[in-house]
Design a protein around this motif. Structure first.
Motif, short mmCIF file in Angstrom:
data_model
loop_
_atom_site.label_atom_id
_atom_site.label_comp_id
_atom_site.label_asym_id
_atom_site.label_seq_id
_atom_site.Cartn_x
_atom_site.Cartn_y
_atom_site.Cartn_z
N GLU A 460 44.84 42.53 38.58
CA GLU A 460 45.74 43.64 38.33
C GLU A 460 46.78 43.21 37.29
O GLU A 460 47.39 42.14 37.42
N ILE A 461 46.98 44.05 36.29
CA ILE A 461 47.94 43.75 35.21
C ILE A 461 49.03 44.81 35.26
O ILE A 461 48.78 46.00 35.07
N ASN A 462 50.25 44.35 35.54
CA ASN A 462 51.41 45.22 35.68
C ASN A 462 52.01 45.46 34.29
O ASN A 462 52.69 44.59 33.74
N LEU A 463 51.75 46.64 33.72
CA LEU A 463 52.23 46.93 32.37
C LEU A 463 53.74 47.10 32.33
O LEU A 463 54.37 46.84 31.30
N ASN A 464 54.36 47.53 33.43
CA ASN A 464 55.83 47.57 33.47
C ASN A 464 56.41 46.18 33.29
O ASN A 464 57.38 45.98 32.55
N ALA A 465 55.82 45.21 34.00
CA ALA A 465 56.33 43.84 33.93
C ALA A 465 56.12 43.27 32.53
O ALA A 465 57.00 42.59 31.99
N GLN A 810 34.92 37.55 33.03
CA GLN A 810 34.87 38.94 32.57
C GLN A 810 34.26 39.86 33.62
O GLN A 810 34.41 41.08 33.54
N ARG A 811 33.54 39.29 34.59
CA ARG A 811 32.97 40.15 35.62
C ARG A 811 34.03 40.61 36.63
O ARG A 811 33.78 41.51 37.42
N VAL A 812 35.20 39.98 36.59
CA VAL A 812 36.30 40.42 37.45
C VAL A 812 36.91 41.68 36.84
O VAL A 812 37.32 41.70 35.68
N LYS A 813 36.96 42.73 37.62
CA LYS A 813 37.47 44.01 37.15
C LYS A 813 38.95 43.91 36.82
O LYS A 813 39.73 43.35 37.58
N ARG A 814 39.35 44.45 35.67
CA ARG A 814 40.76 44.54 35.29
C ARG A 814 41.28 45.94 35.60
O ARG A 814 40.65 46.93 35.22
N ILE A 815 42.40 46.00 36.30
CA ILE A 815 43.06 47.27 36.55
C ILE A 815 44.48 47.18 35.98
O ILE A 815 45.24 46.27 36.33
N TYR A 816 44.80 48.09 35.09
CA TYR A 816 46.12 48.11 34.46
C TYR A 816 46.93 49.21 35.12
O TYR A 816 46.45 50.34 35.25
N TYR A 817 48.13 48.88 35.54
CA TYR A 817 48.91 49.93 36.19
C TYR A 817 50.33 49.97 35.64
O TYR A 817 50.86 48.99 35.15
N TYR A 818 50.87 51.19 35.73
CA TYR A 818 52.20 51.48 35.19
C TYR A 818 52.95 52.25 36.26
O TYR A 818 52.53 53.32 36.67
N GLU A 819 54.05 51.69 36.74
CA GLU A 819 54.79 52.30 37.85
C GLU A 819 55.85 53.27 37.34
O GLU A 819 56.40 53.08 36.28
#
Length: 819
Positions: A460-465, A810-819
């Motif tokens: 999980e990639i926290n775009l706010n951070a 790369q087989r690990v799913k990336r999820i980008y989120y913005y709070e």
């Protein structure tokens, strides 16, 4: 949704402004402060706020987009250059924004709930909305808009159709709450808690409490837990007070709790001399406390205990984050379906517009709950036009009634079930899709159909951070220094176009990749920023030129090869970046090679030096400070020599992430910001101002009870002499969880507790010793986050954080989120 309209005379009086009015007919109902997020331009007022980049410098672009009303503070600004625009000159544009919001707030007499505290503000706000919405038309802060700018933007959304408002306020230092309090002017106050979060700006705990309590001065009702104020030495506000406590005397005294079916918390309490109870569909401690705050609030507002219990049991998790995922048929899916109102729709549409990886943008939108007014859906139409939506899929009877008249491609469905029934016949291909639906429409079913089915382990990639970290360095650098963001190696494992889109939206100046194909991928995803390629070779020059990439030149061989290609194409002044070797001894021109380099540069029209740069070897390590100083001085001397031999200027850069923090005089014209974007900067100790960006999560596949003496895993290395309980989780060394973390060296978090690995790490899974943990199959497991940090894993593996992050498969799913 009828927002009050403000005339030029209204604004001049409220803002106490010196006005330059060229169009008296403009009426204002929308406030803007970000040139990248424009809407309702015919009725919008733009505030030129002064931050790292002065908002006045964006007025030309905002005017070009159609906005004609501006609040400014620069007395030298040329208002005459903007025909038919209105300008309001004030001393401080942020204060003017707050003044306008405060004046707007004063027009309404219905109850206003103000919430502050160290944690839980947004959750409590959203849960109170769920609990109170059956009988109220509520306006509330969108997402976590609780800052000096976020609060006025939130309060501005109040209108005459509402009968209740819920706003949150956050402060990080003394002196901030007074302005927020005069804007919100709550009639009911809720203090969530007092903790360590955001304590750096206060001299003491009492100082922090005193600042937060300023929000509640004059409230009719103050709801709080006296356990957080028992040491406070000041006066507690509120004409009436309602307290709650856990096993402590108060208006609501919670004295017992019990976990039921592993997912409900059954609470017993004393209220008005009677035993009361509540069932809460959460078992983690933070959620329990937030739910008790909501329980206390319902009782304080006069709800019967039985009704409060009934509503609390139906609470649903607050998915406060907007998530970007890979979708079917080469689509990108933005899932933001936890709530829906005009404000949150505008925020989500801004994020959609930010995505450049596909040319086509589709919005799947449900009815907006609370009203069926033509004015509301006219505002929706304006938003969609402003935000460049290409296709609308309308779900619901109300929106379908109006959407058929919208001037772009539209498909309408009466309900989610109707949409799902026709899903197979609807074409989704190579587009970005935003899902924005009210909770009742259950858009999670739509999300499941649109989202790629991939490996369950996710990064999980926290775009706010990430945005926070970028802004931290921007403030530290000031306006005069450009930023080159390093996005090589799949952006340190975090993604390519997803990160590049955010960086471009936030106006970094350059991107840097390792190889030409990385730059090509960014260009194909719509990235228009200048991109430096750090490891070019002759075979890639055609591709580099075709995609307008800018190569690093580190030797005369590479330079001559490029010039030969440019001559064949009759190209001149192609931008390149010269790499100097000041001590790294990897790539770059040595000092004794400069004469030959300069001769080529002076006699060739093919290239033009865009920048000259070098690489600091150990900018983070104090024991090598003398060598770092030597590098900076040598770089200055060599770059000066190049400058004197060329008849044009170029940029200079040598500072990496830790160089920015520890060596201010190494910043020159530009810096290269890399792993600091992801919250890792070895120049900082444990009190880093940076935020953690990445979290790696997996789940439990199976739980086993192991008899005493049995072994676990390959080579029988996992031993449990006394027996115990293990969990097999879905991550292994093929995912990037290295074998060196086996046999207890690595730890993960299960149900909030750290547990060790046991046995060797397998290719696709590994085992954890969860003896004594009440876990269940399917539970989430945290591999690293802000508690188990990437830096911790790197130390255990005797490596660096870069290797840990870039090693995530790369087989690990990336999820980008913005709070």
């Amino acid at each position: 949704m009828n927002h009050i309209l403000y005339s030029t005379e209204d604004l001049t009086g409220i803002l106490k402004a010196e006005s330059f009015i060229q169009n008296k007919d403009i009426l204002i109902r929308t406030i803007l402060s970000d040139s990248r997020k424009l809407s309702d331009i015919n009725h919008a007022l733009f505030f030129a706020l002064k931050a790292r980049r002065d908002g006045h410098s964006f007025i030309a672009a905002v005017y070009e987009a159609g906005v004609r009303s501006f609040v400014i503070s620069d007395s030298e600004f040329d208002t005459g250059a903007y025909p038919d625009a209105n300008f309001y000159m004030v001393d401080d544009t942020l204060m003017a924004l707050q003044d306008l919001a405060a004046a707007h707030r004063s027009k309404f007499n219905y109850p206003v709930i103000g919430i502050t505290g160290s944690n839980g503000k947004t959750i409590v706000k959203e849960w109170l909305y769920q609990l109170l919405v059956p009988e109220s038309n509520i306006v509330r802060s969108p997402k976590s808009y609780n800052s000096q700018i976020g609060v006025p933007v939130s309060v501005w959304e109040m209108n005459e159709e509402n009968d209740l408002a819920i706003f949150e306020a956050g402060v990080s230092k003394t002196g901030e709450m007074e302005n927020l309090a005069r804007i919100i002017r709550p009639t009911i106050g809720i203090l969530t808690n007092i903790g360590e979060a955001h304590s750096a700006g206060f001299e003491s705990l009492n100082d922090k409490i005193r600042e937060k309590l300023k929000l509640f001065e004059g409230v009719d009702l103050f709801i709080y837990s006296d356990k957080y104020l028992d040491q406070y030495d000041g006066e507690i506000p509120g004409k009436n007070k309602f307290t709650w406590n856990y096993r402590g005397q108060s208006n609501l005294e919670v004295f017992d709790d019990e976990v039921l079916e592993e997912r409900f918390q059954f609470l017993r309490a004393r209220f008005n001399g009677k035993d009361v109870q509540a069932m809460i569909p959460f078992t983690d401690q933070a959620s329990i406390e937030n739910a008790i705050i909501c329980w206390a609030s319902l009782l304080a507002l006069g709800y019967e205990p039985e009704e409060a219990d009934k509503r609390l049991e139906k609470l649903i998790p607050v998915g406060m984050r907007l998530e970007l995922k890979n979708g079917i048929n080469n689509c990108s899916v933005i899932d933001d379906s936890y709530s829906l109102d005009l404000s949150s729709l505008a925020i989500a549409l801004d994020f959609l517009k930010q995505q450049n990886q596909h040319q086509r943008r589709t919005l799947i939108l449900s009815d907006i709950p609370g009203t069926d007014s033509e004015a509301l859906y006219e505002q929706v139409r304006n938003l969609l036009e402003n935000k460049s939506v290409d296709r609308l899929i309308a779900v619901g009877e109300h929106i379908s009634k109006y959407a058929v008249q919208y001037p772009f491609e539209t498909e309408c469905f009466a309900s989610t079930a109707d949409f799902l029934e026709h899903f197979a016949s609807i074409k989704f291909h190579n587009e970005t899709i935003l899902l924005k639906g009210a909770r009742a429409f259950e858009f999670e079913r739509v999300s499941q159909l649109l989202t790629q089915k991939v490996h369950e382990t996710v990064l999980e990639i926290n775009l706010n951070a990430l945005e926070h970290n970028l802004n931290h360095y921007k403030l530290e650098l000031g306006a005069g220094t450009k930023i080159m963001a390093m996005v090589k190696a799949f952006s340190y494992g975090s993604g390519s176009f997803e990160i590049a889109n955010l960086l471009e939206f936030n106006k970094v100046d350059y991107l840097a990749v390792a190889y030409a194909d990385e730059g090509v991928a960014l260009r194909n995803a719509g990235c228009s920023l200048p991109i430096m390629v750090m490891s070019p070779d002759a075979m890639a020059f055609e591709t580099i030129i075709q995609h307008k990439l800018e190569p690093e030149i580190f030797s005369t061989r590479v330079l001559n090869q490029l010039i030969e290609v440019l001559n064949l194409k009759n190209l001149e002044n192609y931008p390149v970046h010269l790499k100097l070797d000041t001590g790294m001894h990897r790539l770059g021109f040595m000092e004794d090679e400069l004469d030959e380099l300069l001769e080529i540069l002076v006699n060739s029209k093919g290239v033009r030096i865009q920048s000259v740069f070098s690489h600091l070897v150990a900018s983070e390590d104090p024991k090598h400070d003398e060598f770092t100083r030597y590098q900076i001085d040598l770089f200055f001397r060599l770059s000066e020599r190049i400058s004197k031999n060329l008849n044009y200027s170029f940029m200079r850069h040598i500072a990496n992430t830790s160089g920015i923090s520890r060596w201010p005089d190494s910043r020159f014209d530009m810096v290269r910001l890399g792993i600091g974007l992801y919250g890792i900067d070895s120049a900082y100790d444990s009190k880093s101002p940076l935020q953690t960006v990445t979290s790696l999560k997996t789940s439990i596949s199976q739980i086993k009870n192991i008899p005493a003496g049995d072994t676990i895993g390959y080579s029988r290395e996992g031993k449990m002499p006394e027996g115990g309980k293990i969990a097999t989780v879905k991550i292994g060394y093929a995912d990037g969880y290295r074998r060196g973390l086996g046999n207890g060296k690595g730890k993960m978090i299960v149900r909030g507790k750290e547990v060790p690995t046991i046995g060797k790490i397998c290719m696709d899974m590994c085992m954890l010793d969860i003896s004594g943990i009440d876990a269940a199959e399917g539970d989430e497991v945290i591999v690293f986050n802000d508690q188990i940090r990437v830096e911790d894993l790197a130390k255990q593996l005797d490596t660096i954080p870069y290797e840990v992050l870039t090693g995530i498969s790369q087989r690990v799913k990336r999820i980008y989120y913005y709070e």
